[in-house]
Design a protein around this motif. Structure first.
Motif, PDB file in Angstrom:
ATOM      1  N   THR A  60       0.836  -1.209   0.000  1.00  0.00           N
ATOM      2  CA  THR A  60       0.000   0.000   0.000  1.00  0.00           C
ATOM      3  C   THR A  60       0.861   1.245   0.000  1.00  0.00           C
ATOM      4  OG1 THR A  60      -1.785  -1.155   1.136  1.00  0.00           O
ATOM      5  CG2 THR A  60      -1.830   1.257   1.208  1.00  0.00           C
ATOM      6  N   GLN A  61       1.883   1.272   0.845  1.00  0.00           N
ATOM      7  CA  GLN A  61       2.761   2.443   0.891  1.00  0.00           C
ATOM      8  C   GLN A  61       3.459   2.661  -0.447  1.00  0.00           C
ATOM      9  OE1 GLN A  61       4.964   1.278   4.411  1.00  0.00           O
ATOM     10  NE2 GLN A  61       3.775   2.677   5.680  1.00  0.00           N
ATOM     11  N   GLN A  62       3.936   1.590  -1.066  1.00  0.00           N
ATOM     12  CA  GLN A  62       4.604   1.724  -2.359  1.00  0.00           C
ATOM     13  C   GLN A  62       3.604   2.119  -3.445  1.00  0.00           C
ATOM     14  OE1 GLN A  62       8.059   1.488  -2.953  1.00  0.00           O
ATOM     15  NE2 GLN A  62       7.336   2.516  -4.813  1.00  0.00           N
ATOM     16  N   THR A  63       2.405   1.572  -3.389  1.00  0.00           N
ATOM     17  CA  THR A  63       1.384   1.917  -4.377  1.00  0.00           C
ATOM     18  C   THR A  63       1.049   3.398  -4.297  1.00  0.00           C
ATOM     19  OG1 THR A  63       0.477  -0.324  -4.329  1.00  0.00           O
ATOM     20  CG2 THR A  63      -0.964   1.407  -5.176  1.00  0.00           C
ATOM     21  N   LEU A  64       0.881   3.917  -3.092  1.00  0.00           N
ATOM     22  CA  LEU A  64       0.603   5.346  -2.928  1.00  0.00           C
ATOM     23  C   LEU A  64       1.764   6.185  -3.450  1.00  0.00           C
ATOM     24  CD1 LEU A  64      -1.112   5.164   0.561  1.00  0.00           C
ATOM     25  CD2 LEU A  64      -2.186   5.989  -1.554  1.00  0.00           C
ATOM     26  N   GLU A  65       2.987   5.746  -3.219  1.00  0.00           N
ATOM     27  CA  GLU A  65       4.145   6.466  -3.754  1.00  0.00           C
ATOM     28  C   GLU A  65       4.169   6.413  -5.285  1.00  0.00           C
ATOM     29  OE1 GLU A  65       6.541   8.497  -2.237  1.00  0.00           O
ATOM     30  OE2 GLU A  65       4.906   8.367  -0.779  1.00  0.00           O
ATOM     31  N   ASN A  66       3.748   5.286  -5.851  1.00  0.00           N
ATOM     32  CA  ASN A  66       3.708   5.175  -7.307  1.00  0.00           C
ATOM     33  C   ASN A  66       2.649   6.098  -7.900  1.00  0.00           C
ATOM     34  OD1 ASN A  66       5.784   3.334  -7.150  1.00  0.00           O
ATOM     35  ND2 ASN A  66       4.480   1.545  -7.393  1.00  0.00           N
ATOM     36  N   VAL A  67       1.500   6.206  -7.230  1.00  0.00           N
ATOM     37  CA  VAL A  67       0.476   7.156  -7.673  1.00  0.00           C
ATOM     38  C   VAL A  67       1.038   8.576  -7.586  1.00  0.00           C
ATOM     39  CG1 VAL A  67      -1.792   8.161  -7.168  1.00  0.00           C
ATOM     40  CG2 VAL A  67      -1.480   5.669  -7.068  1.00  0.00           C
ATOM     41  N   ARG A  68       1.704   8.883  -6.466  1.00  0.00           N
ATOM     42  CA  ARG A  68       2.285  10.224  -6.281  1.00  0.00           C
ATOM     43  C   ARG A  68       3.284  10.543  -7.385  1.00  0.00           C
ATOM     44  NH1 ARG A  68       6.672  12.392  -4.036  1.00  0.00           N
ATOM     45  NH2 ARG A  68       7.384  10.423  -3.174  1.00  0.00           N
ATOM     46  N   SER A  69       4.122   9.549  -7.798  1.00  0.00           N
ATOM     47  CA  SER A  69       5.091   9.834  -8.869  1.00  0.00           C
ATOM     48  C   SER A  69       4.414  10.186 -10.178  1.00  0.00           C
ATOM     49  CB  SER A  69       6.026   8.696  -9.172  1.00  0.00           C
ATOM     50  OG  SER A  69       6.126   7.751  -8.352  1.00  0.00           O
ATOM     51  N   VAL A  70       3.304   9.510 -10.488  1.00  0.00           N
ATOM     52  CA  VAL A  70       2.577   9.833 -11.722  1.00  0.00           C
ATOM     53  C   VAL A  70       1.949  11.222 -11.593  1.00  0.00           C
ATOM     54  CG1 VAL A  70       0.730   9.157 -13.318  1.00  0.00           C
ATOM     55  CG2 VAL A  70       2.139   7.394 -12.232  1.00  0.00           C
ATOM     56  N   LEU A  71       1.363  11.517 -10.442  1.00  0.00           N
ATOM     57  CA  LEU A  71       0.799  12.847 -10.223  1.00  0.00           C
ATOM     58  C   LEU A  71       1.860  13.922 -10.451  1.00  0.00           C
ATOM     59  CD1 LEU A  71      -1.275  12.221  -6.963  1.00  0.00           C
ATOM     60  CD2 LEU A  71      -2.219  12.793  -9.224  1.00  0.00           C
ATOM     61  N   GLU A  72       3.013  13.756  -9.831  1.00  0.00           N
ATOM     62  CA  GLU A  72       4.075  14.761  -9.950  1.00  0.00           C
ATOM     63  C   GLU A  72       4.590  14.870 -11.382  1.00  0.00           C
ATOM     64  OE1 GLU A  72       6.928  13.800  -6.897  1.00  0.00           O
ATOM     65  OE2 GLU A  72       5.613  14.631  -5.333  1.00  0.00           O
ATOM     66  N   ALA A  73       4.736  13.742 -12.063  1.00  0.00           N
ATOM     67  CA  ALA A  73       5.193  13.772 -13.459  1.00  0.00           C
ATOM     68  C   ALA A  73       4.181  14.494 -14.352  1.00  0.00           C
ATOM     69  CB  ALA A  73       5.441  12.352 -13.968  1.00  0.00           C
ATOM     70  N   GLY A  74       2.908  14.482 -13.948  1.00  0.00           N
ATOM     71  CA  GLY A  74       1.866  15.167 -14.699  1.00  0.00           C
ATOM     72  C   GLY A  74       1.593  16.577 -14.207  1.00  0.00           C
ATOM     73  N   PHE A 105      -1.738   9.876   4.403  1.00  0.00           N
ATOM     74  CA  PHE A 105      -2.197  11.217   4.029  1.00  0.00           C
ATOM     75  C   PHE A 105      -2.013  12.231   5.147  1.00  0.00           C
ATOM     76  CE2 PHE A 105      -4.337   8.958   0.520  1.00  0.00           C
ATOM     77  CZ  PHE A 105      -3.706   9.650  -0.493  1.00  0.00           C
ATOM     78  N   GLU A 106      -2.000  11.774   6.385  1.00  0.00           N
ATOM     79  CA  GLU A 106      -1.667  12.672   7.492  1.00  0.00           C
ATOM     80  C   GLU A 106      -0.212  13.120   7.351  1.00  0.00           C
ATOM     81  OE1 GLU A 106      -1.102  12.014  12.172  1.00  0.00           O
ATOM     82  OE2 GLU A 106      -3.130  11.594  11.444  1.00  0.00           O
ATOM     83  N   GLU A 107       0.674  12.184   7.045  1.00  0.00           N
ATOM     84  CA  GLU A 107       2.093  12.503   6.843  1.00  0.00           C
ATOM     85  C   GLU A 107       2.314  13.395   5.630  1.00  0.00           C
ATOM     86  OE1 GLU A 107       3.830   8.608   6.612  1.00  0.00           O
ATOM     87  OE2 GLU A 107       3.780   8.333   8.798  1.00  0.00           O
ATOM     88  N   GLN A 108       1.456  13.300   4.618  1.00  0.00           N
ATOM     89  CA  GLN A 108       1.571  14.125   3.416  1.00  0.00           C
ATOM     90  C   GLN A 108       1.052  15.544   3.642  1.00  0.00           C
ATOM     91  OE1 GLN A 108       3.065  13.019   0.441  1.00  0.00           O
ATOM     92  NE2 GLN A 108       3.569  11.347   1.829  1.00  0.00           N
TER      93      GLN A 108
END
Length: 139
Positions: A60-74, A105-108
């Motif tokens: 889950t933590q890695q999946t959320l980071e992978n989503v974040r990388s796509v968000l940032e790249a976009g 999401f609290e940490e973010q």
């Protein structure tokens, strides 16, 4: 970006080229759709995709980071996300995933939580426990 559609495919450097004709993310105007991401570690050239680990927490933590990388790249961030869809392979994982999700999401420092949906889906490749996609609107 193509002139006829104005769509831009988004693939972060940490991700493999998709095995079929799809993109990790697509941006059109101020809308960014992140395709379903799973808990694979960042891509290493010449190696097959590797899950972050066997546990729901690791994936889950890695999946959320992978989503974040796509968000940032976009050009987006978590505060631009309007909708998150979570797909689990086991109904017994709901409570643990919610705990991991809330802590992440609290940490973010997320200002406002996006709409979210969680469903059980048993069609993920062997060993994968979770998939997450997101829809962001920039600006």
């Amino acid at each position: 970006m193509t002139a006829s559609t104005g769509k831009t495919a988004v693939t972060p450097d940490t991700h493999t080229t998709p095995p079929a004709r799809f993109s990790h993310g697509v941006r059109k105007g101020n809308i960014l759709q992140v395709a379903g991401q799973v808990g694979f570690l960042p891509h290493v050239e010449g190696q097959p995709p590797t899950p972050a680990g066997p546990t729901l927490r690791e994936q889950t933590q890695q999946t959320l980071e992978n989503v974040r990388s796509v968000l940032e790249a976009g050009g987006a961030g978590w505060d631009d996300v309007m909708m998150i869809r979570v797909y689990l392979t086991d109904t017994a994982h709901f409570a643990e995933m919610n705990d991991i999700y809330n802590t992440y999401f609290e940490e973010q420092g997320l200002k406002e939580a996006p709409a979210a949906r969680t469903t059980v889906y048993v069609g993920l490749p062997a060993g994968l426990l979770i998939e997450i996609d997101a829809l962001a609107v920039l600006g």
